[in-house]
Structure formats: structure tokens, C-alpha cells
Design a protein around this motif. Sequence first.
Motif, PDB file in Angstrom:
ATOM      1  N   TYR A  89       1.644  90.740  19.959  1.00  0.00           N
ATOM      2  CA  TYR A  89       1.236  89.903  21.185  1.00  0.00           C
ATOM      3  C   TYR A  89       2.486  88.751  20.305  1.00  0.00           C
ATOM      4  O   TYR A  89       2.966  87.562  21.577  1.00  0.00           O
ATOM      5  N   ILE A  90       2.611  88.377  19.208  1.00  0.00           N
ATOM      6  CA  ILE A  90       3.519  88.126  18.831  1.00  0.00           C
ATOM      7  C   ILE A  90       5.013  88.335  19.167  1.00  0.00           C
ATOM      8  O   ILE A  90       6.019  87.503  19.970  1.00  0.00           O
ATOM      9  N   ASN A  91       5.107  89.146  18.789  1.00  0.00           N
ATOM     10  CA  ASN A  91       6.621  90.452  19.709  1.00  0.00           C
ATOM     11  C   ASN A  91       6.523  89.922  20.907  1.00  0.00           C
ATOM     12  O   ASN A  91       7.773  90.103  21.518  1.00  0.00           O
ATOM     13  N   LYS A  92       5.589  89.382  21.987  1.00  0.00           N
ATOM     14  CA  LYS A  92       5.970  89.888  23.627  1.00  0.00           C
ATOM     15  C   LYS A  92       6.104  88.648  23.538  1.00  0.00           C
ATOM     16  O   LYS A  92       6.258  88.343  25.086  1.00  0.00           O
ATOM     17  N   GLN A  93       5.181  87.664  23.090  1.00  0.00           N
ATOM     18  CA  GLN A  93       5.609  86.254  23.690  1.00  0.00           C
ATOM     19  C   GLN A  93       6.723  85.093  23.368  1.00  0.00           C
ATOM     20  O   GLN A  93       6.688  85.204  22.514  1.00  0.00           O
ATOM     21  N   PRO A  94       6.697  84.698  24.314  1.00  0.00           N
ATOM     22  CA  PRO A  94       8.000  83.959  23.768  1.00  0.00           C
ATOM     23  C   PRO A  94       7.631  82.221  22.823  1.00  0.00           C
ATOM     24  O   PRO A  94       8.481  81.936  22.061  1.00  0.00           O
ATOM     25  N   GLY A  95       6.140  82.051  22.791  1.00  0.00           N
ATOM     26  CA  GLY A  95       5.276  81.451  21.788  1.00  0.00           C
ATOM     27  C   GLY A  95       5.779  82.320  20.157  1.00  0.00           C
ATOM     28  O   GLY A  95       5.816  81.878  19.812  1.00  0.00           O
TER      29      GLY A  95
END
Length: 237
Positions: free
Chosen positions: A169-175
Motif C-alpha cells: 500500500y505504501i508503494n501504491k498510494q499517493p500517500g
Amino acid sequence: TNGTRHIEMLNFVCVNWGLKFDPKYVIHLYNMSQRHLTIPHKFILFTDRPKLHKHLIGDNVEIRKLPYEEYQGYWQKLTLFSPEANLNGTCLYMDLDVVIKDNIDCFATYGEEDSFCVMRDFGKPQMWYNSSILKFNNINATEFIWHPFLKNKKEDLKMQGDQNVITTYINKQPGCKKLQIYPDLWTQSYKWLDRSQNRFHKTSWTFEEEARAKVAVFHGNPKPHESKEEWVVNNWK
């Protein structure tokens, strides 16, 4: 990256689910954090067995029931990002089986107030992050880890572990623009000392101390209570 930010009150967070870890692991983590963390903080333990921890005593100790019952083991770590965890502000999380050897203020002040901070994994540092130490703020983490995880839980729970979900999710998200990776030198593996190889074979485990590392991470086995190394015995108490 600015490491001098002032933090009014930090949440130092840990989780003890089930019976894998003796309660003394929590007591030792508390003692080590008190020796090595000078930022004002609450020591918050999330557990499914509050009664086990009657020996954890300190003015800044808070024992909370885990917000969800259906997750097991390390999956409970993801629930820290849920609104139900009720964690406001900057949080510094550490696994119960780390050994803190030196001042850890820098882990709390790294990046910005709402940065999501992780270290690179030891086994495959190019590919994964390691979730033994995390700095997070649920202003971001709820949105870019917890909510997508809830939507995709059935698939996510097939992954190898919580750190694989976090990495994804770190890699996927704009966050992920909030992502900050801790300097490698701040942490060492108990078994492999550094991140220079994919795997070190058991026969080459030396258990030596990396003097510059502030925290030693005990992934897999052996665990701190099984170590006879002087540098571990002297710090893990």
C-alpha cells in the motif's frame, strides 16, 4: 530530513497478542524505552490479555484492549492504523523482540509530523520494508493502509505478513509521498549484522554487534531471551 522537530507528546506503541511473548518482553521494552527515549511520551500497550500485564507499572503506561478480535498475531499490527485504535498524533511503534541499545529520539523526529517511516528489510532490502519499527500518524495511515486493507482483506491476508501489506500500500498510494526510509545504520539484524546479502546461512551467523546501530531487530529465531551475547544481555532488561 530534519531530525530536530519538537514533539509535544509521542505515543510509543507496542502489541502483545496471544501467548507467543512472555509479559517480561513488554516490561523489558518499557525499561529500554525509558532509558533511551527522552521525548515526552505515553507507553501504550495493545493486548488481548490486559490482566497478564499487571506488573507493567509506570506513570506514562496505558494498557488498551486491541480494537479488533478477529485478527491473529502480527496481523493485529495493522489494526493500529484503524480509527478504533484511537491513536492521535505521532506514533512510534516497535516490536516486542527488539533490543534498544542507544537513544531512539531520532526514530520519532525523522521526517515530518505525518511522515510514514519504515526501515528496509534485511532479507530482501530492495523489495520489502520491515515493520519492526514504524513511525506513523493516522491522519495518513488510516487512509492509505487501513481503508484499502479492509476493502481487500481476503486477498491481503494471504500475503506472507503485515509488512508485505504495508509495503504494497505504501508503494501504491499517493500517500507514499509521506514515506521516509530510516537510515540503514540505525538498525541491525541480530543474525546478519547488515543488509548486504539476501540471506546469510545459519553457519555464518555471528551475532556480533554493529556498534553504530541503535536498535537490534530479532526477526524469526532466536529471540532475545535465548541470546547469551553480552551486548544483548546487557541491554535487554
